[in-house]
Design a protein around this motif. Structure first.
Motif, PDB file in Angstrom:
ATOM      1  N   GLU A  53       0.980  -0.968  -0.058  1.00 59.63           N
ATOM      2  CA  GLU A  53       0.010  -0.181  -0.078  1.00 59.63           C
ATOM      3  C   GLU A  53       0.944   1.217   0.108  1.00 59.63           C
ATOM      4  OE1 GLU A  53      -3.901   1.745   2.012  1.00 59.63           O
ATOM      5  OE2 GLU A  53      -2.908   0.247   3.054  1.00 59.63           O
ATOM      6  N   LEU A  54       0.498   2.349  -1.017  1.00 56.21           N
ATOM      7  CA  LEU A  54       1.159   3.683  -1.043  1.00 56.21           C
ATOM      8  C   LEU A  54       0.650   4.352  -0.223  1.00 56.21           C
ATOM      9  CD1 LEU A  54       3.833   5.038  -2.567  1.00 56.21           C
ATOM     10  CD2 LEU A  54       1.702   5.717  -3.964  1.00 56.21           C
ATOM     11  N   TYR A  55       1.567   5.327   0.445  1.00 50.89           N
ATOM     12  CA  TYR A  55       0.913   6.317   1.433  1.00 50.89           C
ATOM     13  C   TYR A  55       1.733   7.563   1.189  1.00 50.89           C
ATOM     14  CZ  TYR A  55      -1.388   3.014   4.667  1.00 50.89           C
ATOM     15  OH  TYR A  55      -2.194   2.314   5.011  1.00 50.89           O
ATOM     16  N   LYS A  56       1.008   8.887   1.188  1.00 48.36           N
ATOM     17  CA  LYS A  56       1.627  10.144   1.051  1.00 48.36           C
ATOM     18  C   LYS A  56       1.636  10.632   2.610  1.00 48.36           C
ATOM     19  CE  LYS A  56       1.410  14.828  -1.007  1.00 48.36           C
ATOM     20  NZ  LYS A  56       0.758  15.200  -1.970  1.00 48.36           N
ATOM     21  N   ASP A  57       2.813  10.972   3.002  1.00 49.57           N
ATOM     22  CA  ASP A  57       2.956  11.525   4.426  1.00 49.57           C
ATOM     23  C   ASP A  57       2.348  13.178   4.578  1.00 49.57           C
ATOM     24  OD1 ASP A  57       3.713  12.161   7.095  1.00 49.57           O
ATOM     25  OD2 ASP A  57       5.879  11.896   6.609  1.00 49.57           O
ATOM     26  N   TYR A 105      -2.929   5.741  -1.257  1.00 52.13           N
ATOM     27  CA  TYR A 105      -3.182   5.525  -2.476  1.00 52.13           C
ATOM     28  C   TYR A 105      -3.604   4.047  -3.199  1.00 52.13           C
ATOM     29  CZ  TYR A 105      -1.738  10.143  -3.023  1.00 52.13           C
ATOM     30  OH  TYR A 105      -1.797  11.687  -2.774  1.00 52.13           O
ATOM     31  N   GLY A 106      -3.984   3.037  -2.284  1.00 55.96           N
ATOM     32  CA  GLY A 106      -4.362   1.978  -2.410  1.00 55.96           C
ATOM     33  C   GLY A 106      -3.431   0.675  -2.456  1.00 55.96           C
ATOM     34  N   TYR A 107      -3.886  -0.271  -2.349  1.00 57.65           N
ATOM     35  CA  TYR A 107      -3.168  -1.661  -2.497  1.00 57.65           C
ATOM     36  C   TYR A 107      -2.881  -2.012  -3.839  1.00 57.65           C
ATOM     37  CZ  TYR A 107      -5.159  -2.236   2.251  1.00 57.65           C
ATOM     38  OH  TYR A 107      -5.308  -2.094   3.344  1.00 57.65           O
ATOM     39  N   ARG A 108      -1.721  -2.826  -4.019  1.00 59.79           N
ATOM     40  CA  ARG A 108      -1.402  -3.413  -5.199  1.00 59.79           C
ATOM     41  C   ARG A 108      -0.878  -4.740  -4.721  1.00 59.79           C
ATOM     42  NH1 ARG A 108      -3.445   0.561  -6.341  1.00 59.79           N
ATOM     43  NH2 ARG A 108      -2.953   2.002  -7.895  1.00 59.79           N
ATOM     44  N   LEU A 109      -1.139  -5.734  -5.612  1.00 65.91           N
ATOM     45  CA  LEU A 109      -0.604  -7.083  -5.343  1.00 65.91           C
ATOM     46  C   LEU A 109       0.575  -7.359  -6.044  1.00 65.91           C
ATOM     47  CD1 LEU A 109      -1.531  -9.620  -4.087  1.00 65.91           C
ATOM     48  CD2 LEU A 109      -2.577 -10.388  -6.258  1.00 65.91           C
ATOM     49  N   ASN A 110       1.647  -7.524  -5.442  1.00 63.87           N
ATOM     50  CA  ASN A 110       3.144  -7.654  -6.088  1.00 63.87           C
ATOM     51  C   ASN A 110       3.462  -9.341  -6.044  1.00 63.87           C
ATOM     52  OD1 ASN A 110       5.929  -7.895  -6.192  1.00 63.87           O
ATOM     53  ND2 ASN A 110       5.746  -5.609  -6.397  1.00 63.87           N
ATOM     54  N   SER A 136       3.484  16.225  -5.794  1.00 63.79           N
ATOM     55  CA  SER A 136       4.847  16.278  -5.069  1.00 63.79           C
ATOM     56  C   SER A 136       4.410  16.129  -3.403  1.00 63.79           C
ATOM     57  CB  SER A 136       5.339  17.813  -4.983  1.00 63.79           C
ATOM     58  OG  SER A 136       4.228  18.821  -4.548  1.00 63.79           O
ATOM     59  N   GLY A 137       5.335  15.468  -2.745  1.00 65.56           N
ATOM     60  CA  GLY A 137       5.099  15.193  -1.393  1.00 65.56           C
ATOM     61  C   GLY A 137       6.216  13.968  -1.070  1.00 65.56           C
ATOM     62  N   ASP A 138       6.079  13.657   0.312  1.00 62.73           N
ATOM     63  CA  ASP A 138       6.872  12.374   0.776  1.00 62.73           C
ATOM     64  C   ASP A 138       6.017  11.223   0.827  1.00 62.73           C
ATOM     65  OD1 ASP A 138       8.849  14.450   1.374  1.00 62.73           O
ATOM     66  OD2 ASP A 138       8.433  14.694   3.237  1.00 62.73           O
ATOM     67  N   TYR A 139       6.539  10.098   0.481  1.00 55.99           N
ATOM     68  CA  TYR A 139       5.919   8.888   0.236  1.00 55.99           C
ATOM     69  C   TYR A 139       6.548   7.834   0.872  1.00 55.99           C
ATOM     70  CZ  TYR A 139       2.868  11.325  -3.294  1.00 55.99           C
ATOM     71  OH  TYR A 139       2.267  12.097  -3.826  1.00 55.99           O
ATOM     72  N   TYR A 140       5.905   6.648   1.018  1.00 52.47           N
ATOM     73  CA  TYR A 140       6.408   5.228   1.660  1.00 52.47           C
ATOM     74  C   TYR A 140       5.387   4.369   1.322  1.00 52.47           C
ATOM     75  CZ  TYR A 140       3.533   5.895   5.588  1.00 52.47           C
ATOM     76  OH  TYR A 140       2.090   6.202   6.323  1.00 52.47           O
ATOM     77  N   PHE A 141       5.768   3.057   1.138  1.00 50.07           N
ATOM     78  CA  PHE A 141       4.809   1.967   1.217  1.00 50.07           C
ATOM     79  C   PHE A 141       4.909   1.123   2.235  1.00 50.07           C
ATOM     80  CE2 PHE A 141       8.681   0.542  -1.020  1.00 50.07           C
ATOM     81  CZ  PHE A 141       8.806  -0.906  -0.636  1.00 50.07           C
ATOM     82  N   THR A 142       3.836   0.298   2.562  1.00 52.06           N
ATOM     83  CA  THR A 142       3.971  -0.679   3.711  1.00 52.06           C
ATOM     84  C   THR A 142       3.434  -2.059   3.108  1.00 52.06           C
ATOM     85  OG1 THR A 142       1.470  -0.343   4.108  1.00 52.06           O
ATOM     86  CG2 THR A 142       3.006   1.058   5.381  1.00 52.06           C
ATOM     87  N   LEU A 143       3.793  -2.982   3.813  1.00 54.71           N
ATOM     88  CA  LEU A 143       3.468  -4.449   3.504  1.00 54.71           C
ATOM     89  C   LEU A 143       2.027  -4.662   4.339  1.00 54.71           C
ATOM     90  CD1 LEU A 143       4.212  -7.293   2.347  1.00 54.71           C
ATOM     91  CD2 LEU A 143       5.217  -7.846   4.575  1.00 54.71           C
ATOM     92  N   GLU A 144       1.089  -4.878   3.889  1.00 54.99           N
ATOM     93  CA  GLU A 144      -0.064  -5.181   4.384  1.00 54.99           C
ATOM     94  C   GLU A 144      -0.395  -6.316   4.856  1.00 54.99           C
ATOM     95  OE1 GLU A 144      -2.091  -2.763   5.704  1.00 54.99           O
ATOM     96  OE2 GLU A 144      -0.169  -1.446   4.983  1.00 54.99           O
ATOM     97  N   GLY A 145       0.151  -7.323   3.761  1.00 54.24           N
ATOM     98  CA  GLY A 145       0.047  -8.740   4.053  1.00 54.24           C
ATOM     99  C   GLY A 145       1.095  -9.592   2.924  1.00 54.24           C
TER     100      GLY A 145
END
Length: 133
Positions: free
Chosen positions: A79-83, A91-96, A108-117
């Motif tokens: 899941e992508l996030y904007k701080d 910005y929603g989930y993506r299956l990788n 523009s902004g600061d971003y990061y992604f998380t492992l949701e599962g």
């Protein structure tokens, strides 16, 4: 004297043409970083990066060399996030599936992604993680 002037003018025109051509080449992605993942469980966060939105590049995360604690990796939910001030904007989930996940061109902004599962184990290892923005 006239030959020297023509040579000088010709040199200036060639240089100007070359500079114009160099300026017309397509822009590359604004930025990227490469790392790895070790022993990640759900809720783990990537490093953060600043996207200045100076181009039209999409934000993407590429995994190569995926494995889990049970050696049965199937896929990872990212899941992508904007701080932002307050709760971070998602910005929603993506299956990788040990490939590339994209979220489109972001502002523009600061971003990061998380492992949701992670499917196929409880913890995730990835040999190479490449994030482009």
């Amino acid at each position: 004297m006239r030959a020297k002037n023509r040579t000088l003018i010709r040199g200036v025109l060639v240089a100007a043409a070359l500079l114009g051509f160099a300026g017309a080449t397509p822009a590359l992605a604004e930025g990227s970083w490469t790392s790895h993942i070790s022993n990640w469980g759900p809720g783990s966060e990537s490093r953060r990066w600043a996207d200045g939105d100076r181009d039209d590049a999409v934000t993407s995360v590429t995994f190569k060399g995926c494995n889990t604690d049970t050696n049965e990796f199937k896929n990872a939910d990212l899941e992508l996030y904007k701080d932002v001030f307050g709760p971070d904007k998602t910005y929603g989930y993506r299956l990788n599936r040990c490939d590339t996940s994209t979220w489109g061109d972001q502002s523009s902004g600061d971003y990061y992604f998380t492992l949701e599962g992670v499917r196929g184990g409880g913890k995730l290892w990835v040999d190479t993680v490449t994030t482009r923005y």
